[in-house]
Design an enzyme around this catalytic site. Structure first.
Site, short mmCIF file in Angstrom:
data_model
loop_
_atom_site.label_atom_id
_atom_site.label_comp_id
_atom_site.label_asym_id
_atom_site.label_seq_id
_atom_site.Cartn_x
_atom_site.Cartn_y
_atom_site.Cartn_z
N LYS A 1 0.83 -1.20 0.00
CA LYS A 1 0.00 0.00 0.00
C LYS A 1 0.87 1.26 0.00
O LYS A 1 2.08 1.18 0.25
CB LYS A 1 -0.90 -0.03 1.24
CG LYS A 1 -1.91 -1.18 1.23
CD LYS A 1 -2.77 -1.16 2.48
CE LYS A 1 -3.84 -2.23 2.44
NZ LYS A 1 -4.71 -2.19 3.65
N TYR B 1 -12.36 -2.42 -3.40
CA TYR B 1 -12.88 -2.63 -2.03
C TYR B 1 -14.42 -2.60 -1.98
O TYR B 1 -14.98 -2.29 -0.93
CB TYR B 1 -12.32 -1.56 -1.10
CG TYR B 1 -10.91 -1.82 -0.62
CD1 TYR B 1 -10.57 -3.00 0.05
CD2 TYR B 1 -9.90 -0.86 -0.78
CE1 TYR B 1 -9.29 -3.24 0.51
CE2 TYR B 1 -8.60 -1.09 -0.32
CZ TYR B 1 -8.31 -2.28 0.32
OH TYR B 1 -7.04 -2.51 0.79
N HIS C 1 -1.87 -5.31 1.18
CA HIS C 1 -3.15 -5.95 0.85
C HIS C 1 -2.87 -7.36 0.35
O HIS C 1 -1.91 -7.58 -0.39
CB HIS C 1 -3.90 -5.19 -0.24
CG HIS C 1 -5.07 -6.00 -0.77
ND1 HIS C 1 -6.28 -6.05 -0.12
CD2 HIS C 1 -5.16 -6.85 -1.83
CE1 HIS C 1 -7.09 -6.87 -0.77
NE2 HIS C 1 -6.43 -7.38 -1.81
N GLU D 1 -9.70 -9.88 -8.05
CA GLU D 1 -8.72 -8.79 -7.90
C GLU D 1 -7.63 -8.86 -8.97
O GLU D 1 -7.22 -7.83 -9.51
CB GLU D 1 -8.12 -8.83 -6.49
CG GLU D 1 -9.16 -8.43 -5.43
CD GLU D 1 -8.72 -8.73 -4.00
OE1 GLU D 1 -7.57 -9.16 -3.79
OE2 GLU D 1 -9.54 -8.54 -3.09
P1 DAT Z 1 -7.64 -6.93 5.15
O1 DAT Z 1 -6.82 -5.84 4.51
O2 DAT Z 1 -6.90 -7.60 6.27
O3 DAT Z 1 -8.18 -7.92 4.13
P2 DAT Z 1 -10.33 -5.81 5.22
O4 DAT Z 1 -10.50 -6.34 3.85
O5 DAT Z 1 -11.38 -6.16 6.23
O6 DAT Z 1 -8.91 -6.24 5.83
O7 DAT Z 1 -10.23 -4.23 5.18
C1 DAT Z 1 -9.50 -3.60 4.13
C2 DAT Z 1 -8.69 -2.49 4.72
O8 DAT Z 1 -9.56 -1.52 5.30
C3 DAT Z 1 -7.75 -2.91 5.86
O9 DAT Z 1 -6.54 -3.46 5.39
C4 DAT Z 1 -7.57 -1.62 6.57
C5 DAT Z 1 -8.91 -0.93 6.42
N1 DAT Z 1 -9.74 -1.19 7.62
C6 DAT Z 1 -10.34 -2.34 7.95
N2 DAT Z 1 -11.01 -2.23 9.11
C7 DAT Z 1 -10.81 -0.96 9.51
C8 DAT Z 1 -11.24 -0.20 10.63
N3 DAT Z 1 -12.00 -0.74 11.59
N4 DAT Z 1 -10.83 1.08 10.72
C9 DAT Z 1 -10.06 1.64 9.75
N5 DAT Z 1 -9.63 0.99 8.68
C10 DAT Z 1 -10.00 -0.28 8.55
MG MG Z 2 -9.56 -7.71 2.61
#
Ligand code: DAT
Ligand code: MG
Length: 149
Positions: free
Chosen positions: A9, A49, A115, A126
């Site tokens: 990232k 996302y 990511h 993706e």
């Molecule tokens: P990951 O990146 O582990 O797959 P995710 O897909 O649930 O996690 O979320 C994507 C991204 O969003 C994550 O890397 C960071 C951000 N994120 C997730 N939960 C968050 C939160 N509670 N507050 C702020 N950013 C968050």
């Molecule tokens: Mg994710």
């Protein structure tokens, strides 16, 4: 063989962590099959996302992910989707074990440097979103016969 989508990232790029992250995937025995260094548009990140569109952090996340260059990669190997997630650690670096990428290299959930696709289905989606067919290379790493029986 599975393929997964991995991206360093903008925070990981700015902090000079691309090399460290690549090194871990190389050393594990995975094969790099595509890579590019690009700044994605906010629209592209919103699509990437999409499953998080109802989360309160979605807007800020997509803005941040398009604020600077990312190092986008496709890696291949046995069970790589699951193993890459284990190598990454938990979404929140505070829950990530030492030895994992997030557990070693970052502290904040909104700046968690890497990511990685969470399921095989999402990996395929993706990979298609970030790479065209002609951006993949085909080769056999010299260690292949020693990595797999
Ligand atoms: P990951 O990146 O582990 O797959 P995710 O897909 O649930 O996690 O979320 C994507 C991204 O969003 C994550 O890397 C960071 C951000 N994120 C997730 N939960 C968050 C939160 N509670 N507050 C702020 N950013 C968050
Ligand atoms: Mg994710």
């Amino acid at each position: 063989m599975e393929r997964t989508f991995i991206a360093v990232k903008p925070d990981g790029v700015q902090r000079g962590l691309c090399g460290d992250i690549m090194k871990r995937f190389e050393q594990r025995g995975f094969r790099l099959v595509a890579a590019k260094f690009i700044q994605a548009s906010e629209e592209h990140m919103k699509n990437h996302y999409l499953d998080l569109k109802d989360m309160p952090f979605y807007g800020g996340l997509c803005k941040y992910m398009s604020s600077g260059p990312v190092f986008a990669m496709v890696w291949e190997g046995q069970s790589i989707v699951k193993l890459a997630r284990m190598m990454m650690g938990e979404t929140n670096p505070a829950d990530s074990k030492p030895g994992s990428i997030r557990g070693d290299l970052c502290v904040n959930i909104g700046r968690n440097i890497i990511h990685g696709s969470d399921t095989l289905e999402n990996a395929q989606r993706e990979i298609g979103l970030w790479f065209k067919a002609e951006e993949f290379v085909s080769y056999t790493p010299c260690a292949q016969a020693f990595l797999y029986e």
